[in-house]
Write a protein that holds these residues in place. Structure first.
Motif, PDB file in Angstrom:
ATOM      1  N   LYS A 263       2.804  -8.873   2.766  1.00 26.96           N
ATOM      2  CA  LYS A 263       3.090  -8.480   1.368  1.00 26.96           C
ATOM      3  C   LYS A 263       4.523  -7.960   1.247  1.00 26.96           C
ATOM      4  CE  LYS A 263      -1.776  -7.471   0.670  1.00 26.96           C
ATOM      5  NZ  LYS A 263      -2.764  -6.415   0.470  1.00 26.96           N
ATOM      6  N   VAL A 264       4.692  -6.652   1.063  1.00 29.54           N
ATOM      7  CA  VAL A 264       6.048  -6.119   0.927  1.00 29.54           C
ATOM      8  C   VAL A 264       6.551  -5.694   2.309  1.00 29.54           C
ATOM      9  CG1 VAL A 264       7.465  -4.337  -0.149  1.00 29.54           C
ATOM     10  CG2 VAL A 264       5.510  -5.308  -1.393  1.00 29.54           C
ATOM     11  N   ASP A 265       7.639  -6.293   2.769  1.00 31.63           N
ATOM     12  CA  ASP A 265       8.095  -5.931   4.117  1.00 31.63           C
ATOM     13  C   ASP A 265       8.885  -4.633   4.104  1.00 31.63           C
ATOM     14  OD1 ASP A 265      10.915  -6.211   3.886  1.00 31.63           O
ATOM     15  OD2 ASP A 265      10.763  -8.374   4.161  1.00 31.63           O
TER      16      ASP A 265
ATOM     17  N   GLU B  41       0.844  -1.197   0.000  1.00 35.13           N
ATOM     18  CA  GLU B  41       0.000   0.000   0.000  1.00 35.13           C
ATOM     19  C   GLU B  41       0.884   1.254   0.000  1.00 35.13           C
ATOM     20  OE1 GLU B  41      -2.938  -0.019   3.135  1.00 35.13           O
ATOM     21  OE2 GLU B  41      -3.473   2.088   2.749  1.00 35.13           O
ATOM     22  N   ALA B  42       1.951   1.190   0.767  1.00 31.60           N
ATOM     23  CA  ALA B  42       2.867   2.323   0.834  1.00 31.60           C
ATOM     24  C   ALA B  42       3.508   2.568  -0.529  1.00 31.60           C
ATOM     25  CB  ALA B  42       3.948   2.062   1.882  1.00 31.60           C
ATOM     26  N   HIS B  43       3.913   1.479  -1.164  1.00 29.23           N
ATOM     27  CA  HIS B  43       4.535   1.601  -2.481  1.00 29.23           C
ATOM     28  C   HIS B  43       3.555   2.214  -3.478  1.00 29.23           C
ATOM     29  CE1 HIS B  43       5.938   0.228  -6.459  1.00 29.23           C
ATOM     30  NE2 HIS B  43       7.135   0.442  -5.937  1.00 29.23           N
ATOM     31  N   ASP B  44       2.348   1.704  -3.417  1.00 30.90           N
ATOM     32  CA  ASP B  44       1.315   2.189  -4.321  1.00 30.90           C
ATOM     33  C   ASP B  44       1.063   3.683  -4.079  1.00 30.90           C
ATOM     34  OD1 ASP B  44      -0.515   1.751  -6.340  1.00 30.90           O
ATOM     35  OD2 ASP B  44      -2.177   1.577  -4.911  1.00 30.90           O
ATOM     36  N   TYR B  45       1.017   4.031  -2.805  1.00 28.88           N
ATOM     37  CA  TYR B  45       0.740   5.417  -2.417  1.00 28.88           C
ATOM     38  C   TYR B  45       1.865   6.348  -2.866  1.00 28.88           C
ATOM     39  CZ  TYR B  45      -0.013   9.519   0.488  1.00 28.88           C
ATOM     40  OH  TYR B  45      -0.190  10.804   0.913  1.00 28.88           O
ATOM     41  N   LEU B  46       3.088   5.943  -2.623  1.00 29.59           N
ATOM     42  CA  LEU B  46       4.227   6.832  -2.887  1.00 29.59           C
ATOM     43  C   LEU B  46       4.723   6.780  -4.326  1.00 29.59           C
ATOM     44  CD1 LEU B  46       6.263   6.063   0.342  1.00 29.59           C
ATOM     45  CD2 LEU B  46       5.267   8.295  -0.244  1.00 29.59           C
ATOM     46  N   LEU B  47       4.701   5.593  -4.889  1.00 24.33           N
ATOM     47  CA  LEU B  47       5.367   5.423  -6.183  1.00 24.33           C
ATOM     48  C   LEU B  47       4.422   4.937  -7.274  1.00 24.33           C
ATOM     49  CD1 LEU B  47       8.589   3.658  -4.823  1.00 24.33           C
ATOM     50  CD2 LEU B  47       8.307   6.075  -5.367  1.00 24.33           C
ATOM     51  N   GLY B  48       3.104   4.878  -6.963  1.00 24.05           N
ATOM     52  CA  GLY B  48       2.139   4.377  -7.940  1.00 24.05           C
ATOM     53  C   GLY B  48       1.984   5.338  -9.114  1.00 24.05           C
ATOM     54  N   GLN B  49       1.252   4.874 -10.141  1.00 20.56           N
ATOM     55  CA  GLN B  49       1.011   5.688 -11.337  1.00 20.56           C
ATOM     56  C   GLN B  49       0.179   6.912 -10.989  1.00 20.56           C
ATOM     57  OE1 GLN B  49       2.148   5.047 -14.590  1.00 20.56           O
ATOM     58  NE2 GLN B  49       3.450   3.650 -13.399  1.00 20.56           N
ATOM     59  N   ASP B  50       0.486   8.041 -11.610  1.00 17.09           N
ATOM     60  CA  ASP B  50      -0.322   9.245 -11.437  1.00 17.09           C
ATOM     61  C   ASP B  50      -1.603   9.104 -12.249  1.00 17.09           C
ATOM     62  OD1 ASP B  50       1.414  10.497  -9.776  1.00 17.09           O
ATOM     63  OD2 ASP B  50       2.526  11.464 -11.411  1.00 17.09           O
ATOM     64  N   THR B  51      -2.720   9.264 -11.592  1.00 12.01           N
ATOM     65  CA  THR B  51      -4.014   9.252 -12.299  1.00 12.01           C
ATOM     66  C   THR B  51      -4.831  10.381 -11.718  1.00 12.01           C
ATOM     67  OG1 THR B  51      -5.086   7.832 -10.686  1.00 12.01           O
ATOM     68  CG2 THR B  51      -3.956   6.733 -12.538  1.00 12.01           C
ATOM     69  N   ALA B  52      -5.974  10.636 -12.316  1.00 11.82           N
ATOM     70  CA  ALA B  52      -6.862  11.682 -11.796  1.00 11.82           C
ATOM     71  C   ALA B  52      -7.282  11.329 -10.375  1.00 11.82           C
ATOM     72  CB  ALA B  52      -8.093  11.819 -12.688  1.00 11.82           C
ATOM     73  N   GLN B  53      -7.489  10.017 -10.150  1.00 11.20           N
ATOM     74  CA  GLN B  53      -7.989   9.589  -8.845  1.00 11.20           C
ATOM     75  C   GLN B  53      -6.931   9.738  -7.746  1.00 11.20           C
ATOM     76  OE1 GLN B  53      -8.497   7.562 -11.646  1.00 11.20           O
ATOM     77  NE2 GLN B  53     -10.550   8.444 -11.860  1.00 11.20           N
ATOM     78  N   ASN B  54      -5.714   9.562  -8.089  1.00 10.48           N
ATOM     79  CA  ASN B  54      -4.715   9.555  -7.020  1.00 10.48           C
ATOM     80  C   ASN B  54      -3.750  10.736  -7.112  1.00 10.48           C
ATOM     81  OD1 ASN B  54      -3.050   8.891  -9.090  1.00 10.48           O
ATOM     82  ND2 ASN B  54      -2.626   6.799  -8.372  1.00 10.48           N
TER      83      ASN B  54
END
Lengths: 146, 540
Positions: free
Chosen positions: A73-75, A42-55
């Motif tokens: 998941k990811v430690d 979740e942290a990875h997704d939050y910090l490094l995820g794709q830029d979209t309108a939603q996020n």
């Protein structure tokens, strides 16, 4: 001084520890400055995820990250490695906050670029307040690279 | 003339042997050894002995004959210097000249296997043949496809020949049998000590005794000089032959040893014996291999189990610490946020919950520290122990101001150690000493000295001490010699100290008189005398 949102990103999967931490932050008026994610993915997704309108908000980079090591998941160490290899998060201070006091974890965390290593404290008098002290240090005293 | 032919035959063979190339020598050694043995047997056949004796009686009355034998012997020796070397060496007789003796000894020394290079004697050992007979043999190194080079005994028939000679009364040479340089048997001109029957009885005993065994055959220099009775001449011939055989086999042995090969077999008995020995050796080797494999496997399993236990210990302590910590935290929150609405009883119970949880966490912290003390790597370097102990005292004084004046630091030799671990060792021992010193002001003395291959350090207090009957329990995990009500603690500290010291290859112990203080000692090996391993064991 008005602080921008998401000063602290707290990566923590233990609900007990989260409850205690958030109570402490709330008591010191810092609740709004803390964003919680529950595991490394979740942290990875939050910090490094794709830029979209939603996020779109995810472009905001925290001023300090509190990182638990033992997570599903990811430690924590794997996430730390990812953060340090990405330009967006390379310079963000990371404080490892964990229940592990193993020397090997300490050494590995620093090797992967942690800025601090703290073993979780249990305090009858002021539960969780050590996190407030740490947050204050990084937000008020520490001078980060711009 | 029979013996003359025998001598000629022997020398012809010997000359042939001298000419052999090493490869041929290996190939022909078996046949020659066997042939030589037969020649010797023939030479000392009873019938021939009588003939020889008669001839000798005659020749004794004929000075020319005597002179002829003498010149012949000298001629032989001149032509075959290695024979001369053997014949001239005599521990009882006088060699013809001092220089000759040295030369002869040197020449002989060159012939014997390296293992006995310090002695001109030939090392042999008694072996039992398939039919139960006992014989002596010369060790020959052998190599087969399945085995490392090793040694078997190859000289058989000469032993029989030797017995014949001894039975007929040895003359002109001596035969000595030694076990670990102690003489057990000796055959001398005109007699035998002990009697021949005893000799072979003793050979049976010898078989059961531990090597090395030595048979020394020493024809006397006097024989070479002539002027002997008939039997002396017989002995000369037989001695020459035995010498030839011994020299041959020694030479074969030497060559084979140098090349690490060749298999020498003399007869079917021996072949069988060797076969049995080889089978037995193979079995023993297989058993040993199996045993070693099993030991290795068991050790691996044991280490795995120890590793598992350590991991288990760590995970239990670690995983229980979080929920116990949560109990502390929430008890704290409950008390803090809702304490006002609780009655006295409820607050009392809450206090007990908190105290128990705190105790449990402290215990787990201790266990984790103990577990870590076995996992950490050692970082060895030169440590100024006095500096280190002063640092420990200052740190303790930050919490207990009295510590500064209570701790007296004496001479402390520098050590090759892990400084962080040594810091923990001294912190633990000194804070223990302060803790168990009830009466103020506390007096704690820290010192050290060098002794043999180790350095000894000690921490001495004037506190409550302990009963030496329980000294063995001091360094166990969770062992306490005082109730928790008397002194705080979880019984982990000394266990950690002990483990850290042992990981350095040192020892720890304590002395005390109840009520009169205690002294804790530990040792560290000096740098040259250690091989510290990371797993808590030490090889010195």
């Amino acid at each position: 001084m008005a602080r921008p949102k998401f000063d602290v990103l707290m990566v923590e999967d233990d609900s007990n520890d989260l409850l205690v931490a958030m109570r402490a932050f709330r008591r010191h008026g810092l609740e709004e400055n803390v964003k919680v994610v529950h595991d490394g993915a979740e942290a990875h997704d939050y910090l490094l995820g794709q830029d979209t309108a939603q996020n779109g908000e995810r472009r905001l980079v925290p001023r300090v990250i509190f990182l638990d090591l033992k997570m599903p998941k990811v430690d924590g160490l794997r996430l730390l490695e990812q953060l340090r290899s990405h330009p967006r998060t390379r310079a963000v201070p990371v404080v490892v906050v964990t229940s592990s006091d193993r020397e090997v974890d300490v050494r590995e965390a620093y090797r992967l670029g942690a800025n601090s290593f703290v073993v979780k404290q249990f305090d009858l008098e002021k539960p969780g307040e050590y996190l407030v002290d740490i947050a204050r240090y990084w937000l008020d005293l520490n001078r980060a690279a711009s | 003339m029979v013996f003359a032919l025998g001598v000629a035959g022997t020398f012809a063979l010997w000359r042939t042997i001298q000419r052999w190339q090493d490869a041929e020598l290996e190939a022909n050694a078996v046949a020659v050894a066997s042939l030589l043995a037969q020649v010797i047997e023939a030479q000392i056949d009873d019938h021939d002995l009588d003939a020889l004796r008669r001839w000798a009686d005659l020749s004794e009355r004929d000075p020319d004959s005597s002179a002829s034998w003498r010149s012949n012997a000298e001629l032989f020796l001149a032509n075959y210097p290695s024979f001369g070397a053997i014949l001239r060496v005599d521990d009882r007789g006088r060699p013809s000249d001092a220089a000759g003796e040295t030369e002869a000894r040197d020449a002989l020394r060159g012939l014997v296997p390296e293992t006995s290079a310090h002695s001109p004697d030939v090392s042999v050992g008694p072996i039992r043949l398939a039919d139960g007979r006992v014989a002596f043999g010369v060790p020959i190194p052998v190599r087969t496809a399945t085995k490392e080079p090793h040694v078997i005994f190859a000289l058989l028939e000469p032993a029989v020949a030797l017995r014949r000679l001894l039975e007929h009364g040895a003359a002109g040479y001596s035969v000595r049998v030694l076990c670990q340089s102690e003489e057990l048997f000796r055959a001398v001109p005109g007699g035998f000590e002990p009697r021949p029957d005893q000799f072979w009885k003793n050979a049976e005993v010898a078989l059961r005794m531990s090597p090395p065994w030595t048979v020394a055959v020493h024809p006397t220099a006097m024989l070479v000089g002539g002027a002997h009775q008939g039997p002396g001449i017989v002995a000369l011939i037989a001695g020459l032959m035995i010498s030839a055989l011994v020299a041959l086999l020694v030479h074969v042995s030497r060559v084979a040893r140098a090349r690490g090969l060749s298999l020498v077999r003399v007869d079917a008995d021996l072949r069988e014996s060797i076969g049995e020995t080889e089978r037995e050796e193979t079995e023993v080797r297989e058993l040993r291999g199996t045993f070693e494999t099993r030991v290795t496997q068991r050790t691996a399993t044991l280490q795995e189990t120890i590793g598992d236990l350590e991991t288990f210990n760590y995970s239990v302590a670690h995983d229980l610490r979080s929920p116990m910590g949560a109990v502390i935290n929430f008890a704290g929150i409950l008390e803090h946020d809702y304490g006002a609405s609780l009655d006295a009883n409820a607050r009392e119970y809450l206090g007990r919950i908190s105290a128990s949880a705190q105790g449990a966490v402290a215990l787990m912290n201790g266990l984790l520290a103990f577990s870590n003390s076995g996992r950490e790597e050692l970082h060895m370097r030169q440590v100024d122990m006095r500096d280190l102990v002063e640092g420990v005292r200052d740190d303790l004084a930050a919490e207990k101001p009295d510590a500064a004046s209570a701790v007296q630091i004496g001479a402390l030799p520098r050590a090759y150690a892990d400084s962080s671990m040594m810091r923990r060792v001294f912190t633990n021992l000194i804070s223990n000493a302060l803790k168990f010193s009830r009466e103020a002001p506390a007096q704690v003395e820290v010192g050290g000295y060098a002794q043999a291959n180790e350095l000894i350090y000690y921490v001495r207090d004037q506190g409550v001490g302990f009963d030496m009957r329980y000294a063995h329990k001091l360094f166990g995990v969770f062992e306490r010699l005082h109730s928790r009500g008397e002194f705080e603690g979880h019984g982990v500290g000394l266990a950690i100290v002990s483990r850290l010291v042992r990981r350095h290859g040192g020892r720890i112990w304590a002395q005390s008189v109840l009520g009169k203080g205690a002294t804790f000692f530990f040792s560290l090996p000096t740098r040259g005398s250690r091989d510290v391993r990371g797993d808590g064991t030490t090889q010195v």
